[in-house]
Design an enzyme around this catalytic site. Structure first.
Site, mmCIF file in Angstrom:
data_model
loop_
_atom_site.group_PDB
_atom_site.id
_atom_site.type_symbol
_atom_site.label_atom_id
_atom_site.label_comp_id
_atom_site.label_asym_id
_atom_site.label_seq_id
_atom_site.Cartn_x
_atom_site.Cartn_y
_atom_site.Cartn_z
ATOM 1 N N GLU A 183 -7.755 6.203 18.318
ATOM 2 C CA GLU A 183 -7.468 4.815 17.376
ATOM 3 C C GLU A 183 -6.462 4.003 17.749
ATOM 4 O O GLU A 183 -5.238 4.303 17.600
ATOM 5 C CB GLU A 183 -7.270 5.369 15.872
ATOM 6 C CG GLU A 183 -8.553 6.262 15.134
ATOM 7 C CD GLU A 183 -9.720 5.507 15.034
ATOM 8 O OE1 GLU A 183 -9.662 4.405 14.823
ATOM 9 O OE2 GLU A 183 -10.796 6.276 14.986
ATOM 10 N N CYS B 152 -2.712 -2.787 12.926
ATOM 11 C CA CYS B 152 -3.493 -2.627 14.038
ATOM 12 C C CYS B 152 -4.780 -3.627 13.973
ATOM 13 O O CYS B 152 -4.965 -4.150 14.930
ATOM 14 C CB CYS B 152 -3.843 -1.273 14.348
ATOM 15 S SG CYS B 152 -4.769 -0.623 13.129
HETATM 16 P P1 NAD Z 1 2.970 4.934 19.615
HETATM 17 O O1 NAD Z 1 1.729 5.089 20.951
HETATM 18 O O2 NAD Z 1 4.173 4.585 20.565
HETATM 19 O O3 NAD Z 1 2.918 6.492 19.145
HETATM 20 C C1 NAD Z 1 2.124 6.976 18.409
HETATM 21 C C2 NAD Z 1 2.484 8.471 18.427
HETATM 22 O O4 NAD Z 1 2.216 9.057 19.805
HETATM 23 C C3 NAD Z 1 3.709 8.985 17.905
HETATM 24 O O5 NAD Z 1 3.613 10.266 17.160
HETATM 25 C C4 NAD Z 1 4.697 9.406 18.974
HETATM 26 O O6 NAD Z 1 5.601 10.114 18.900
HETATM 27 C C5 NAD Z 1 3.605 9.673 20.106
HETATM 28 N N1 NAD Z 1 4.055 9.283 21.475
HETATM 29 C C6 NAD Z 1 4.766 8.125 21.933
HETATM 30 N N2 NAD Z 1 4.962 8.322 23.057
HETATM 31 C C7 NAD Z 1 4.408 9.483 23.748
HETATM 32 C C8 NAD Z 1 4.406 9.810 24.881
HETATM 33 N N3 NAD Z 1 4.810 9.179 25.903
HETATM 34 N N4 NAD Z 1 3.839 11.023 25.228
HETATM 35 C C9 NAD Z 1 3.196 11.568 23.990
HETATM 36 N N5 NAD Z 1 3.032 11.331 22.689
HETATM 37 C C10 NAD Z 1 3.736 10.142 22.459
HETATM 38 O O7 NAD Z 1 2.464 3.983 18.740
HETATM 39 P P2 NAD Z 1 3.156 3.320 17.365
HETATM 40 O O8 NAD Z 1 4.340 2.677 18.142
HETATM 41 O O9 NAD Z 1 3.511 4.232 16.599
HETATM 42 O O10 NAD Z 1 2.019 2.530 16.780
HETATM 43 C C11 NAD Z 1 1.896 1.305 16.902
HETATM 44 C C12 NAD Z 1 0.401 1.148 17.730
HETATM 45 O O11 NAD Z 1 -0.590 1.840 17.284
HETATM 46 C C13 NAD Z 1 -0.039 -0.262 18.057
HETATM 47 O O12 NAD Z 1 -0.675 -0.430 19.247
HETATM 48 C C14 NAD Z 1 -1.009 -0.220 16.880
HETATM 49 O O13 NAD Z 1 -2.197 -1.343 17.292
HETATM 50 C C15 NAD Z 1 -1.648 0.954 17.089
HETATM 51 N N6 NAD Z 1 -2.304 1.393 15.774
HETATM 52 C C16 NAD Z 1 -3.819 1.572 15.941
HETATM 53 C C17 NAD Z 1 -4.065 2.147 14.653
HETATM 54 C C18 NAD Z 1 -5.734 2.255 14.598
HETATM 55 O O14 NAD Z 1 -5.989 2.684 13.507
HETATM 56 N N7 NAD Z 1 -6.508 1.866 15.681
HETATM 57 C C19 NAD Z 1 -3.613 2.201 13.538
HETATM 58 C C20 NAD Z 1 -2.289 1.946 13.532
HETATM 59 C C21 NAD Z 1 -1.689 1.635 14.770
#
Ligand code: NAD
Length: 534
Positions: free
Chosen positions: A227, A261
């Site tokens: 997602e 998002c």
């Molecule tokens: P992110 O990808 O930075 O983090 C998401 C998760 O991944 C967190 O739990 C984090 O700890 C983990 N993570 C971060 N870096 C990592 C790595 N290098 N290796 C492994 N795990 C890692 O996302 P965010 O900043 O928390 O959220 C924002 C993003 O999420 C935006 O792009 C937004 O559009 C998207 N989003 C999508 C939806 C959807 O339903 N499609 C919903 C909410 C947010």
């Protein structure tokens, strides 16, 4: 809320216990207890009440992490999850029931085999959450996992530490702690989790991290539901209700301070109406924030300084003109809802996903141009919005794909908890919410059951083969195409019969017409037969 609330300081889960936690969840799945529907229902009921009982802590945590108002926290996080629980509880028996497979899936000749689809839990799943809806976006998939009969390990975002700590307590004290457990932490903890074997990984977050997760999962053939985010376009033509479009799109960028998002990144608008639209935007902002956005108790804040600076940089580097908003205050992580007028896809406002209260307005001279720009910016965004005539809206839907879409509003397609939600292409794969949440964690296992007495019908499959048997089988099971080699439908007897019996409608006139047609056909047939004999 009057209740005094204390939230434990954030503590990452020790790396060395993560393998044991995962192994325990896998072991619990192997006990088969999660396959009992009653067991799942009890867990869902407990989750419902856990959210209810932890409301003061959850509201406090969301206010602490994101400055979310109770109003928004209830609406889009806590009530949402409770509704999810109730929906799953009410429908679980129907979702989980075997599906009998008859015609057209199974030919009548094989109907004795009792073909059916058994809904099987995938096993033990990993749910990784983002920061923007830190409660909803882990508990909603969890509802699906519980409903499907899976055990799960949940990894909330470390950027919303208070919510992560409350979640840990809520899940581990209220649900079966051997089946559902929370691992808190950042990259090292997620990496440790990724070294374990899962039956599915449900990831919500950025496309960049989603790529890392998908690559790692591919090493062990682990299925993923991704997602992700993306740059979502809104299209506004001359035929739109501009005042409404302005108000609704502004709402999309004010809820959770635009950290959504699904909200629009940019608006492609007919240049003839851009000036009026901006006036309506300003009026809508004044209406929502009569004392200014900063003074509003309703507007959330940016999650942390890193994201504050990321958003600020987009505004600092734009070559466009700020036409609404623009105020910010780092000490409060406050950014005013801001609109920027741009004229290039290379502008900083167009290049990055804003994921904040800022967006840009890009004037275009036609819908053709708008569609070309949108396709070049992001071929498969998570959402799109279209404000125009019916024909224009249909054209946008037809010519540009997206995870979901809303006509004449901001993200309404994602505002109802029981309809499927998910991205497509670069914005993700797989869907959840409502029945899709159950399906997301379920394996559709086809089962056939061959009765012993059916043996004599099956003799044709055994060696030594006899071509006569095959011919007989082909005759029994033959299906014929109703089309020719050019792809055209062949108008055979069935077609004409259907046409004749549909003639003239249901009344007496129709019946008379049909009889006349039958008599005429019979007469023509006899004449032709006589002619052939002569
Ligand atoms: P992110 O990808 O930075 O983090 C998401 C998760 O991944 C967190 O739990 C984090 O700890 C983990 N993570 C971060 N870096 C990592 C790595 N290098 N290796 C492994 N795990 C890692 O996302 P965010 O900043 O928390 O959220 C924002 C993003 O999420 C935006 O792009 C937004 O559009 C998207 N989003 C999508 C939806 C959807 O339903 N499609 C919903 C909410 C947010």
């Amino acid at each position: 809320m009057a209740t005094k609330v204390t939230i434990a300081p954030f503590e990452a889960t020790a790396l060395d216990i993560i393998p044991a936690l995962a192994s325990n969840a896998r072991g619990t799945f192997r006990t088969h207890k999660t396959k009992s529907l009653e067991w799942r229902l009890v867990q869902l009921r407990k989750l419902y009440w856990a959210v209810e009982d932890f409301k003061p802590q959850l509201l406090h945590a969301l206010a602490q992490d994101l400055h979310k108002s109770d109003y928004e926290s209830l609406l889009s996080e806590l009530d949402w999850v409770q509704k999810d629980c109730l929906f799953m509880i009410d429908n679980l028996a129907a979702f989980a029931k075997d599906e009998k497979l008859g015609a057209p899936h199974v030919p009548i000749t094989f109907s004795m085999m009792n073909f059916r689809i058994r809904k099987e839990p995938l096993g033990t799943v990993l749910i990784i959450g983002p920061y923007n809806y830190p409660i909803q976006l882990v508990l909603a998939p969890l509802v699906g996992a519980i409903g499907a009969g899976c055990t799960a390990v949940i990894k909330p975002s470390e950027l919303t530490p208070a919510s992560a700590m409350v979640l840990k307590e809520l899940i581990e004290t209220r649900l079966d702690n051997n089946a559902y457990v929370v691992v808190n932490g950042a990259i090292p903890e997620t990496n440790a989790l990724m070294n374990e074997k899962w039956d599915k990984i449900f990831f919500t977050g950025s496309a960049g991290v989603g790529t890392i997760i998908a690559k790692k999962a591919a090493e062990t053939l682990t299925p993923v539901c991704l997602e992700l985010g993306g740059k979502n376009p809104a299209f506004i033509t001359k035929n739109a209700n501009l005042a409404l479009a302005a108000k609704r799109l502004l709402w999309g960028k004010t809820q959770n301070s635009g950290q959504v998002c699904m909200s629009q990144n940019y608006i492609l608008i007919d240049s003839a109406v851009v000036k009026t639209f901006i006036e309506f935007l300003k009026a809508a902002e004044k209406e929502m924030f009569p004392n200014g956005a900063k003074a509003s108790p309703d507007l959330a804040r940016i999650v942390n300084q890193r994201h504050f600076h990321r958003i600020k940089k987009m505004l600092d580097e734009t070559k466009g003109e700020i036409v609404m908003g623009g105020q910010m205050d780092e000490s409060e992580l406050f950014i005013e809802p801001t609109a920027v007028l741009v004229n290039s896809t290379d502008d900083s406002m167009m290049v990055e996903e804003s994921f904040g209260p800022i967006f840009c307005i890009y004037p275009v001279h036609s819908l053709d141009q708008a569609l070309n720009i949108a396709s070049s910016v992001h071929r498969t965004p998570l959402s799109l919005f279209s404000f125009g005539s019916k024909a224009e809206n249909n054209r946008v839907l037809n010519e540009m794909t997206s995870g979901g879409a809303t006509i004449n509003d901001s993200y309404f397609h994602g505002s109802v908890n029981s309809v499927p939600f998910g991205g497509v292409g670069d914005s993700g794969s797989g869907a959840y919410r409502g029945k899709a949440s159950f399906d997301c964690f379920t394996h559709l296992r086809t089962v056939a059951e061959t009765p012993s007495w059916a043996e004599r019908f099956l003799s044709v499959r055994y060696m030594p083969y006899n071509i006569k048997d095959l011919k007989f089988l082909q005759k029994m099971t033959a299906v014929k195409p109703n089309f020719d080699r050019r792809g055209a439908i062949v108008k055979g007897f069935g077609y004409w019969a259907a046409l004749v019996f549909g003639l003239g409608g249901k009344g007496a006139k129709g019946a008379l017409l049909r009889w006349l047609f039958v008599l005429a056909s019979g007469y023509a047939f006899l004449v032709a037969k006589e002619a052939r004999r002569a």
